[in-house]
Design an enzyme around this catalytic site. Structure first.
Site, PDB file in Angstrom:
ATOM      1  N   HIS A  94      80.837 -61.775  77.708  1.00 32.55           N
ATOM      2  CA  HIS A  94      79.437 -61.464  77.394  1.00 32.55           C
ATOM      3  C   HIS A  94      78.708 -62.769  77.131  1.00 32.55           C
ATOM      4  O   HIS A  94      79.108 -63.539  76.255  1.00 32.55           O
ATOM      5  CB  HIS A  94      79.352 -60.548  76.173  1.00 32.55           C
ATOM      6  CG  HIS A  94      77.970 -60.420  75.610  1.00 32.55           C
ATOM      7  ND1 HIS A  94      76.863 -60.194  76.392  1.00 32.55           N
ATOM      8  CD2 HIS A  94      77.521 -60.506  74.327  1.00 32.55           C
ATOM      9  CE1 HIS A  94      75.788 -60.135  75.623  1.00 32.55           C
ATOM     10  NE2 HIS A  94      76.168 -60.322  74.372  1.00 32.55           N
ATOM     11  N   HIS A  96      74.664 -64.996  77.159  1.00 32.01           N
ATOM     12  CA  HIS A  96      73.210 -64.928  77.066  1.00 32.01           C
ATOM     13  C   HIS A  96      72.624 -65.856  78.123  1.00 32.01           C
ATOM     14  O   HIS A  96      71.737 -66.658  77.842  1.00 32.01           O
ATOM     15  CB  HIS A  96      72.741 -65.345  75.669  1.00 32.01           C
ATOM     16  CG  HIS A  96      73.194 -64.433  74.569  1.00 32.01           C
ATOM     17  ND1 HIS A  96      72.837 -64.620  73.252  1.00 32.01           N
ATOM     18  CD2 HIS A  96      73.976 -63.316  74.575  1.00 32.01           C
ATOM     19  CE1 HIS A  96      73.371 -63.681  72.496  1.00 32.01           C
ATOM     20  NE2 HIS A  96      74.076 -62.872  73.297  1.00 32.01           N
ATOM     21  N   TYR A 121      79.167 -62.594  98.058  1.00 34.25           N
ATOM     22  CA  TYR A 121      80.013 -62.871  96.891  1.00 34.25           C
ATOM     23  C   TYR A 121      79.532 -62.169  95.634  1.00 34.25           C
ATOM     24  O   TYR A 121      80.315 -61.895  94.725  1.00 34.25           O
ATOM     25  CB  TYR A 121      80.150 -64.377  96.675  1.00 34.25           C
ATOM     26  CG  TYR A 121      81.201 -64.949  97.601  1.00 34.25           C
ATOM     27  CD1 TYR A 121      82.547 -64.904  97.273  1.00 34.25           C
ATOM     28  CD2 TYR A 121      80.852 -65.469  98.842  1.00 34.25           C
ATOM     29  CE1 TYR A 121      83.526 -65.388  98.127  1.00 34.25           C
ATOM     30  CE2 TYR A 121      81.816 -65.951  99.714  1.00 34.25           C
ATOM     31  CZ  TYR A 121      83.150 -65.896  99.344  1.00 34.25           C
ATOM     32  OH  TYR A 121      84.114 -66.356 100.210  1.00 34.25           O
TER      33      TYR A 121
END
Length: 230
Positions: A94, A96, A121
């Protein structure tokens, strides 16, 4: 070197790589790995991915209880939901990352297909990406939103927050996250320029040749529960 020690060092190595290339600033972002006993290794809360200590990485048991290491990230609910709905997943990243977060704020985004099929891709590594509405960081309600996707997506974009990507290995999850970020960057560069995307036939060729399984949406004709590539 034990397997767990190797995995702790792998988390630190990939975390530092992501941080040094500006893909997740400050103490943002988190990484987890699911172990053979059902427990996890996960990065601690308020920890920079660029300066992780292998010995301080949080070790959780199969019930999510802290066994050793620092207090884990507050984003445990979203990791738990993705592991529960994608049983083959062994790693989650995860971030940002700037361009993916920017795309998550655009009004025209299709929540079932955040990005069009700009490159092979993107489909091969990230598959289709779903958009999840905004939730406060750490809000347990995000888990219900992810479970609502029924495991169809390996890559999810949290509105105004960032991408969450699952993989069968940490390397695979990292590569898919990077591909998602680069495709978001391409989308922003090409926005309103009417770019030539992959045609349905070209997408189907990728699906057939690489054994991809993509959720049904307007750009990809196949239906399934995620993606894989060889």
């Amino acid at each position: 070197m034990s397997e767990e020690t190797r995995l702790r060092e792998e988390i630190c190595r990939y975390g530092r790589s992501l941080f040094e290339r500006g893909l997740t600033p400050g103490s943002s972002g988190n990484i987890s790995l699911r172990l053979d006993d059902g427990g996890w290794l996960v990065t601690p809360t308020n920890a920079s991915l660029g300066f992780l200590d292998p010995a301080r990485i949080s070790r959780l048991d199969a019930g999510g209880r802290l066994i050793s290491g620092d207090k884990p990230t507050k984003e445990i609910p979203l990791h738990t939901a993705l592991y529960d709905s994608r049983t083959e997943a062994r790693a989650i990243v995860h971030l940002h990352s700037t361009h993916a977060v920017a795309v998550s704020m655009l009004p025209e985004i299709d929540p079932k297909a955040v990005l069009p099929p700009l490159t092979p891709y993107y489909l091969m590594r990230a598959g289709a990406t779903a958009l999840v509405p905004y939730f406060r960081p750490g809000d347990p309600a995000v888990a219900d939103a992810i479970r609502g996707l029924a495991g169809r997506y390996a890559s999810v974009l949290l509105a105004n927050h960032g991408p969450v990507v699952a993989g069968t290995t940490l390397e695979g999850a990292v590569f898919a996250t990077e591909e998602l970020e680069e495709t978001a960057k391409l989308y922003l560069l090409l926005r309103n320029l009417n770019p030539r995307t992959l045609s349905p036939d070209q997408v189907q060729d990728l699906v057939s040749h690489f054994g991809l399984t993509l959720p049904e949406h307007r750009n990809c004709p196949s239906e399934g529960d995620g993606h894989r590539h060889g």
